[in-house]
Scaffold this motif. Structure first.
Motif, short mmCIF file in Angstrom:
data_model
loop_
_atom_site.label_atom_id
_atom_site.label_comp_id
_atom_site.label_asym_id
_atom_site.label_seq_id
_atom_site.Cartn_x
_atom_site.Cartn_y
_atom_site.Cartn_z
N VAL A 115 0.83 -1.20 0.00
CA VAL A 115 0.00 0.00 0.00
C VAL A 115 0.87 1.25 0.00
O VAL A 115 2.07 1.21 0.28
N ALA A 116 0.23 2.38 -0.29
CA ALA A 116 0.98 3.62 -0.49
C ALA A 116 1.40 4.30 0.80
O ALA A 116 2.26 5.18 0.77
N ALA A 117 0.79 3.94 1.93
CA ALA A 117 1.11 4.59 3.20
C ALA A 117 1.55 3.54 4.21
O ALA A 117 0.79 2.64 4.55
N GLN A 118 2.78 3.66 4.68
CA GLN A 118 3.35 2.67 5.59
C GLN A 118 4.10 3.37 6.71
O GLN A 118 4.23 4.60 6.72
N GLY A 119 4.62 2.57 7.65
CA GLY A 119 5.33 3.14 8.78
C GLY A 119 6.44 2.25 9.29
O GLY A 119 6.38 1.02 9.16
N GLY B 105 3.65 9.37 -4.87
CA GLY B 105 2.56 9.46 -3.91
C GLY B 105 2.61 8.48 -2.77
O GLY B 105 1.57 8.06 -2.26
N VAL B 106 3.83 8.09 -2.33
CA VAL B 106 3.93 7.21 -1.16
C VAL B 106 4.08 8.05 0.10
O VAL B 106 4.50 9.22 0.05
N ASP C 225 -2.14 6.61 -5.12
CA ASP C 225 -1.24 7.76 -5.17
C ASP C 225 -1.76 8.81 -4.21
O ASP C 225 -2.83 9.41 -4.42
N CYS C 226 -1.02 9.05 -3.11
CA CYS C 226 -1.47 9.99 -2.09
C CYS C 226 -1.25 11.45 -2.46
O CYS C 226 -1.72 12.34 -1.75
#
Length: 490
Positions: free
Chosen positions: A202-206, A256-257, A330-331
């Motif tokens: 996915v485009a948003a990680q931590g 957009g990550v 795409d964030c």
């Protein structure tokens, strides 16, 4: 010194009958054979060494401003009081978790009018036993629950997809392509691994770790990789863009990550990373919100469960609501949370104050941090707004962002106050390296084998002198080894 002068110097040393290392060996021969330090497991030995080399300090310059957490304040207050944690520990954990979840829902307008990701990098430094796990678990509980459910299902889908591809006959339709891997969290990274995770996932990680020595002392942050890792993480924080060409791996181009991080670490495990000039030079640490709470006072026995807090239950519900939202590919195209006129005026005053203090005032020694403070304040305000479901930053949220950014800046100023004396950092780095190796090593080989920051002879000798003064090393016939480590108990 010229080569001729160096040769003369060496001859004079020979005439005196002893070199520096001979003197060191002779001094060590007069030392007791047994260390005065009781042997401890490695982690505890490193923590003790840190206390001997540089007395424990904390970066704080006052109480953590819990009220500035806005919609997270009540949950943070309950977590800190119920679990008997430092408010800064609870606050950082909840703020970083909120950033992880809202970074895929919106972007934020900063004071200069540009659009930035709603991502935050947080660093929390605390002693062993001061509640890093205790704060982190409730903060990330909904995310871990989501991954426990979504991860196995995705793995099963992937296995079925691979079976369908392998068993299809000529002319059969190609199996429906799989969706991205659902994982949001990782506890360690390499840059190549991070790129692959964003390509597949996915485009948003931590990156969230309560044992951040794995990250800060691991492969990605070794001397030969450190600048590259830091520069890439800075680029993701700034632009959310991955771009690389590698032989054999092809091209990576991902727009957009989003990446948020919370690294929780013991002071003993820091080594030299805070004072590393290469990390400061690329602006790595100035992008981090730092909390360094004072060590906890003795606690009372008080049974408490996070589920008993209504505020934490509401927080978990908000997290689940955010996790249920579709993840964008795409964030960069997400809605933008803007500053209203009152928030703009407040941020403008904060910006001008930071500019003056960083360039001509009392914060000149942390100028790179002051120059990032306004953007951090806008990001924090944006995270709080997005978590509350608000589309505009008003003056109240702007004040919250500025207060939290200023508190982190105060922590950085206090944490870096000892930068003028780098010897404790060198000594800590050398001791960690020696303690991890276990066996003694020839002093002459330190200039080739030791961590890069202590290879120069002057640094090596200064570090050895400090370690000797603290009784942390033993030397015999030109070899040096760490004292006070019980490797059998590691």
């Amino acid at each position: 010194m010229s080569a001729i002068a160096e040769a003369d110097h060496a001859l004079e040393a020979a005439r005196r009958g002893a070199s520096i290392l001979d003197d060191v060996a002779a001094a060590s021969a007069r030392r007791p054979a047994v260390s005065a330090l009781p042997p401890l497991p490695l982690a505890q030995a490193l923590e003790r060494a840190q206390g001997l080399l540089a007395p424990p300090t904390n970066g704080g310059s006052g109480d953590y401003p819990l009220e500035a957490l806005g919609p997270l304040a009540e949950a943070a207050r309950d977590l800190a009081a119920g679990a008997q944690l430092a408010p800064a520990m609870a606050g950082q954990s909840l703020l970083a978790a909120a950033a992880l979840l809202v970074q895929s829902t919106a972007n934020v307008q900063t004071l200069d009018g540009s659009t930035k990701p709603l991502s935050l990098y947080c660093l929390t430094i605390a002693n062993s036993g001061d509640g890093k796990d205790t704060a982190d678990r409730p903060a990330l509980r909904p995310v871990h629950a989501f991954q426990r459910q979504a991860g196995p299902q995705w793995e099963a889908d992937r296995a079925a997809y691979e079976d369908a591809k392998a068993s299809r006959n000529r002319g059969d339709a190609t199996p429906e392509p799989m969706g991205p891997a659902p994982y949001r969290l990782a506890a360690d990274l390499t840059i190549e691994g991070l790129r692959r995770s964003f390509v597949e996932g996915v485009a948003a990680q931590g990156i969230f770790s309560t044992e951040a020595a794995i990250v800060l002392a691991g492969h990605a942050m070794q001397a030969e990789h450190r600048t590259n890792t830091a520069a890439n993480l800075c680029g993701i924080w700034d632009r959310g863009h991955l771009s690389a060409i590698r032989g054999g791996a092809g091209r990576t181009e991902r727009y957009g990550v989003r990446l948020s991080a919370h690294l929780l670490i013991q002071p003993a495990a820091l080594g030299d990373v805070l004072n590393d000039e290469s990390l400061a030079g690329v602006g790595f640490w100035p992008r981090f919100l730092l909390a360094w709470p004072a060590p906890l006072e003795p606690r009372k026995y008080k049974p408490w469960k996070p589920e008993s807090s209504e505020a934490l239950r509401r927080y978990w519900g908000d997290c689940e609501r955010l996790l249920a939202r579709p993840m964008p590919v795409d964030c960069d195209a997400l809605p933008v949370i803007e500053l209203d006129s009152g928030a703009t005026r407040h941020m403008a005053r904060f910006f001008e104050g930071m500019e003056y203090e960083g360039r001509k005032g009392d914060l000149r020694d942390v100028r790179p941090f002051t120059l990032r403070a306004t953007e951090l304040a806008c990001r924090i305000a944006g995270v709080l707004a997005a978590f509350a479901g608000i589309q505009t930053i008003d003056v109240g949220l702007a004040e919250c962002g500025a207060v939290l950014a200023a508190h982190a800046l105060d922590n950085w100023q206090a944490a870096l106050a000892g930068k003028a004396d780098p010897v404790p950092g060198w000594a800590s780095t050398l001791y960690r390296w020696l303690a991890t190796r276990g066996d003694p090593v020839a002093i002459r080989d330190l200039t080739k084998l030791a961590p890069a920051s202590v290879r120069p002879r002057s640094r090596r000798d200064a570090a050895i002198d400090r370690l000797k003064a603290c009784g942390l090393v033993a030397m015999d016939e030109g070899d040096i080894g760490a004292l006070g480590v019980d490797h059998a108990r590691n």
